[in-house]
Design a protein around this motif. Sequence first.
Motif, PDB file in Angstrom:
ATOM      1  N   LEU A 120       0.638  -0.838   0.123  1.00  0.00           N
ATOM      2  CA  LEU A 120      -0.041   0.754  -0.187  1.00  0.00           C
ATOM      3  C   LEU A 120       0.557   0.855   0.219  1.00  0.00           C
ATOM      4  O   LEU A 120       0.298   2.775  -0.332  1.00  0.00           O
ATOM      5  N   SER A 121       2.291   0.968   1.182  1.00  0.00           N
ATOM      6  CA  SER A 121       2.757   2.488   1.048  1.00  0.00           C
ATOM      7  C   SER A 121       3.654   2.639  -0.448  1.00  0.00           C
ATOM      8  O   SER A 121       3.354   3.467  -0.779  1.00  0.00           O
ATOM      9  N   SER A 175      -8.001   4.672   1.042  1.00  0.00           N
ATOM     10  CA  SER A 175      -6.428   5.788   1.756  1.00  0.00           C
ATOM     11  C   SER A 175      -5.462   5.753   0.887  1.00  0.00           C
ATOM     12  O   SER A 175      -4.981   7.049   0.553  1.00  0.00           O
ATOM     13  N   ALA A 176      -5.662   4.438   0.559  1.00  0.00           N
ATOM     14  CA  ALA A 176      -3.628   4.732   0.137  1.00  0.00           C
ATOM     15  C   ALA A 176      -3.637   5.602  -1.130  1.00  0.00           C
ATOM     16  O   ALA A 176      -2.240   5.658  -1.585  1.00  0.00           O
ATOM     17  N   VAL A 177      -4.462   5.720  -1.757  1.00  0.00           N
ATOM     18  CA  VAL A 177      -4.749   6.509  -3.061  1.00  0.00           C
ATOM     19  C   VAL A 177      -4.311   8.471  -3.001  1.00  0.00           C
ATOM     20  O   VAL A 177      -4.160   8.762  -3.925  1.00  0.00           O
ATOM     21  N   HIS A 178      -5.030   8.433  -1.857  1.00  0.00           N
ATOM     22  CA  HIS A 178      -5.250   9.076  -1.697  1.00  0.00           C
ATOM     23  C   HIS A 178      -4.127  10.563  -1.718  1.00  0.00           C
ATOM     24  O   HIS A 178      -2.915  10.492  -0.827  1.00  0.00           O
ATOM     25  N   ASP A 231      -0.485  10.699   4.492  1.00  0.00           N
ATOM     26  CA  ASP A 231      -0.175   9.242   3.843  1.00  0.00           C
ATOM     27  C   ASP A 231      -0.219   7.890   4.914  1.00  0.00           C
ATOM     28  O   ASP A 231       1.559   8.233   5.636  1.00  0.00           O
ATOM     29  N   PRO A 232      -1.039   7.349   5.680  1.00  0.00           N
ATOM     30  CA  PRO A 232      -0.729   6.623   6.568  1.00  0.00           C
ATOM     31  C   PRO A 232      -0.108   5.421   6.282  1.00  0.00           C
ATOM     32  O   PRO A 232      -0.434   4.351   7.722  1.00  0.00           O
ATOM     33  N   PHE A 233       0.197   5.061   5.455  1.00  0.00           N
ATOM     34  CA  PHE A 233       0.816   3.668   5.018  1.00  0.00           C
ATOM     35  C   PHE A 233       2.575   3.656   4.496  1.00  0.00           C
ATOM     36  O   PHE A 233       3.063   3.004   4.265  1.00  0.00           O
ATOM     37  N   ALA A 238       3.470   6.519   9.313  1.00  0.00           N
ATOM     38  CA  ALA A 238       3.307   5.456   8.760  1.00  0.00           C
ATOM     39  C   ALA A 238       2.087   4.515   9.973  1.00  0.00           C
ATOM     40  O   ALA A 238       3.138   5.231  11.529  1.00  0.00           O
ATOM     41  N   LEU A 239       0.748   4.184   9.688  1.00  0.00           N
ATOM     42  CA  LEU A 239       0.037   3.540  10.344  1.00  0.00           C
ATOM     43  C   LEU A 239       0.318   1.845  10.918  1.00  0.00           C
ATOM     44  O   LEU A 239      -0.003   1.841   9.931  1.00  0.00           O
TER      45      LEU A 239
END
Length: 255
Positions: A120-121, A175-178, A231-233, A238-239
Amino acid sequence: MHLHELAMGIGIALINIVAVYVIYGITRAIWGGRQTTETKDLAGSIIFRVASLQGLILALVFAQELQNYSEIRADLVTEATAVADVFNDIRRYDTPEMQQVQTTLATYVRHVINHEWEALSKTGKLSGQGWQYREEVYQTALDLDPQTPRQTDLRAHMIQATQKIAELRQKRENSAVHALSGLFWFAAITGVICVAVPYFIYPPTPLHLALLSLYGGYTGVIMYVIYAFSDPFSQPGALPPTAFTQLLLGEMGQY
């Protein structure tokens, strides 16, 4: 927060301070000796208004990104709960497929942690393998033939839970492409410039320079945190998939 993330935040704050100093120095060199009382009043008014607008923009975007970040974390907990529900309900259903379903769910959890989260990242995409694991569990639940009201309720709950897993997976990929719009960064950087320019009316005393540093540094920190939450990934914000790793610490980790 890791050391390199802290260093990156401090670095961005320092860069912002230097940028404010450069803007202040250029405008001071051009207009520093050409001031009237009206100029000081007007400059003070502009500083107040532009700084208020910039603060409002940063606050709104910060709140929005923090909300998105929190929603992803909450969705991850909801998905982990759905996985655990199916894992336990298939045992309560007492079917020969129990072992297969529980093993598939444990494999799915490990796949998300070890492969999909990193993917995802990098690509912003979920893997087909992850969808396949979910589909296997879903098809097994659909094929169950309940013989009692208890089994009927358990089957319905497992189908609902596996549908929820698919929904939350899709939300996670979206959410990953936001990404933050470039217009925000344009507005944020322009705001720094527009606030720094009118400060030429103040002489470069140690106190004034310290206050300029405070403004530049804090603004840089806020923009850095907004960038991290966007970017939470990926690093620096990173989450971690904590809810899934917690599942493997229990019975699911034995499969």
